[in-house]
Motif scaffolding. Structure first.
Motif, mmCIF file in Angstrom:
data_model
loop_
_atom_site.group_PDB
_atom_site.id
_atom_site.type_symbol
_atom_site.label_atom_id
_atom_site.label_comp_id
_atom_site.label_asym_id
_atom_site.label_seq_id
_atom_site.Cartn_x
_atom_site.Cartn_y
_atom_site.Cartn_z
ATOM 1 N N ILE A 102 0.542 -1.061 -0.058
ATOM 2 C CA ILE A 102 0.189 0.212 0.044
ATOM 3 C C ILE A 102 1.475 1.076 -0.204
ATOM 4 C CG2 ILE A 102 -2.001 0.574 1.356
ATOM 5 C CD1 ILE A 102 -2.647 -1.443 2.627
ATOM 6 N N PHE A 103 1.176 2.269 -1.251
ATOM 7 C CA PHE A 103 1.430 3.408 -1.257
ATOM 8 C C PHE A 103 0.678 4.607 0.224
ATOM 9 C CE2 PHE A 103 4.329 6.336 -1.985
ATOM 10 C CZ PHE A 103 3.416 7.655 -2.181
ATOM 11 N N SER A 104 -0.475 4.881 -0.717
ATOM 12 C CA SER A 104 -1.827 5.487 -0.299
ATOM 13 C C SER A 104 -2.802 4.934 -0.757
ATOM 14 C CB SER A 104 -1.675 6.555 -0.574
ATOM 15 O OG SER A 104 -1.636 6.704 -2.673
ATOM 16 N N ILE A 105 -4.389 5.635 0.694
ATOM 17 C CA ILE A 105 -5.649 4.307 -0.145
ATOM 18 C C ILE A 105 -6.818 6.429 -0.027
ATOM 19 C CG2 ILE A 105 -7.631 3.990 1.203
ATOM 20 C CD1 ILE A 105 -5.390 2.310 2.858
ATOM 21 N N TYR A 132 -22.011 -6.201 5.743
ATOM 22 C CA TYR A 132 -21.027 -4.696 5.460
ATOM 23 C C TYR A 132 -20.033 -5.118 4.698
ATOM 24 C CZ TYR A 132 -25.002 -2.540 7.546
ATOM 25 O OH TYR A 132 -26.072 -1.453 7.698
ATOM 26 N N TYR A 133 -19.558 -4.621 3.766
ATOM 27 C CA TYR A 133 -17.951 -4.712 3.741
ATOM 28 C C TYR A 133 -17.645 -4.016 2.786
ATOM 29 C CZ TYR A 133 -20.542 -8.940 1.172
ATOM 30 O OH TYR A 133 -21.154 -10.459 0.927
ATOM 31 N N CYS A 134 -16.309 -3.498 3.558
ATOM 32 C CA CYS A 134 -15.178 -2.936 3.401
ATOM 33 C C CYS A 134 -14.685 -2.202 1.679
ATOM 34 C CB CYS A 134 -13.835 -2.518 4.379
ATOM 35 S SG CYS A 134 -12.689 -1.364 4.084
ATOM 36 N N ASN A 135 -14.426 -0.995 1.409
ATOM 37 C CA ASN A 135 -13.664 -1.005 0.054
ATOM 38 C C ASN A 135 -13.174 0.069 -0.169
ATOM 39 O OD1 ASN A 135 -14.335 0.574 -2.663
ATOM 40 N ND2 ASN A 135 -14.005 -1.197 -3.344
ATOM 41 N N ALA A 136 -11.763 0.036 -0.376
ATOM 42 C CA ALA A 136 -10.802 0.698 -0.260
ATOM 43 C C ALA A 136 -10.553 1.113 -1.624
ATOM 44 C CB ALA A 136 -9.916 0.466 0.447
ATOM 45 N N VAL A 137 -9.770 1.882 -2.657
ATOM 46 C CA VAL A 137 -9.354 2.105 -3.421
ATOM 47 C C VAL A 137 -8.119 3.181 -2.874
ATOM 48 C CG1 VAL A 137 -9.504 4.007 -5.642
ATOM 49 C CG2 VAL A 137 -11.542 3.075 -4.378
ATOM 50 N N ILE A 138 -7.009 2.007 -3.490
ATOM 51 C CA ILE A 138 -5.711 1.767 -3.174
ATOM 52 C C ILE A 138 -4.404 1.722 -4.395
ATOM 53 C CG2 ILE A 138 -3.877 0.406 -1.741
ATOM 54 C CD1 ILE A 138 -6.224 -1.211 -0.372
ATOM 55 N N ARG A 139 -3.551 3.268 -4.074
ATOM 56 C CA ARG A 139 -2.214 2.597 -5.288
ATOM 57 C C ARG A 139 -1.597 2.294 -4.621
ATOM 58 N NH1 ARG A 139 -0.679 8.594 -7.274
ATOM 59 N NH2 ARG A 139 -2.167 8.156 -8.511
ATOM 60 N N THR A 140 -0.831 1.407 -5.084
ATOM 61 C CA THR A 140 -0.023 0.307 -4.930
ATOM 62 C C THR A 140 1.393 1.053 -4.881
ATOM 63 O OG1 THR A 140 0.196 -1.034 -5.983
ATOM 64 C CG2 THR A 140 -1.381 -1.524 -4.995
ATOM 65 N N ALA A 141 1.365 1.972 -5.731
ATOM 66 C CA ALA A 141 3.359 2.000 -6.092
ATOM 67 C C ALA A 141 2.796 3.554 -6.508
ATOM 68 C CB ALA A 141 3.714 1.445 -7.029
ATOM 69 N N VAL A 142 4.466 4.851 -6.025
ATOM 70 C CA VAL A 142 4.433 6.078 -6.195
ATOM 71 C C VAL A 142 3.304 6.184 -7.620
ATOM 72 C CG1 VAL A 142 6.296 7.563 -6.437
ATOM 73 C CG2 VAL A 142 5.678 6.548 -4.338
ATOM 74 N N GLY A 143 3.087 7.119 -8.287
ATOM 75 C CA GLY A 143 2.675 6.844 -9.720
ATOM 76 C C GLY A 143 2.512 6.000 -10.224
#
Length: 121
Positions: A28-31, A93-104
């Motif tokens: 995970i880079f950012s969420i 109930y489900y959790c959903n996350a939009v994630i960036r796994t690397a810089v850029g």
């Protein structure tokens, strides 16, 4: 390589409260976004609440004033505080996350396995 694990579901009487947690792990880079959805038997999955990385929140009309979404960016965690629960809140109930796994890198959406919430009278 990214996992979301929910916890906190259970049985509760009408008017009661539950707090759901969702922890993301892996590469995970950012969420960007964290969201909670729910799906009741025989119904489509619906968006309950969402929170951006900056803390902007959005709620379904049916839960406004009762549910509160929050997140802890340092822990890669999201939460859904559910108060004044009603039988119609019964769902998985489900959790959903939009994630960036690397810089850029690109963003991608990831789902947890779901946690059952049952409100019984």
């Amino acid at each position: 390589q990214v996992q979301l694990v929910e916890s906190g579901g259970g049985l509760v009487q009408p008017g009661g409260s539950l707090r759901l947690s969702c922890v993301a792990s892996g590469r995970i880079f950012s969420i960007y976004l964290m969201r909670w959805y729910r799906q009741a038997p025989g119904k489509q999955r619906e968006l309950v609440a969402a929170i951006s990385s900056g803390g902007v929140t959005n709620y379904a009309d049916s839960v406004k004033g009762r549910f509160t979404i929050s997140r802890d960016n340092a822990k890669n965690a999201g939460y859904l505080q559910m108060n004044s629960l009603k039988p119609e809140d019964t769902a998985v109930y489900y959790c959903n996350a939009v994630i960036r796994t690397a810089v850029g890198g690109p963003f991608s959406a990831h789902w947890g396995q779901g946690t059952q919430v049952t409100v019984y009278s």
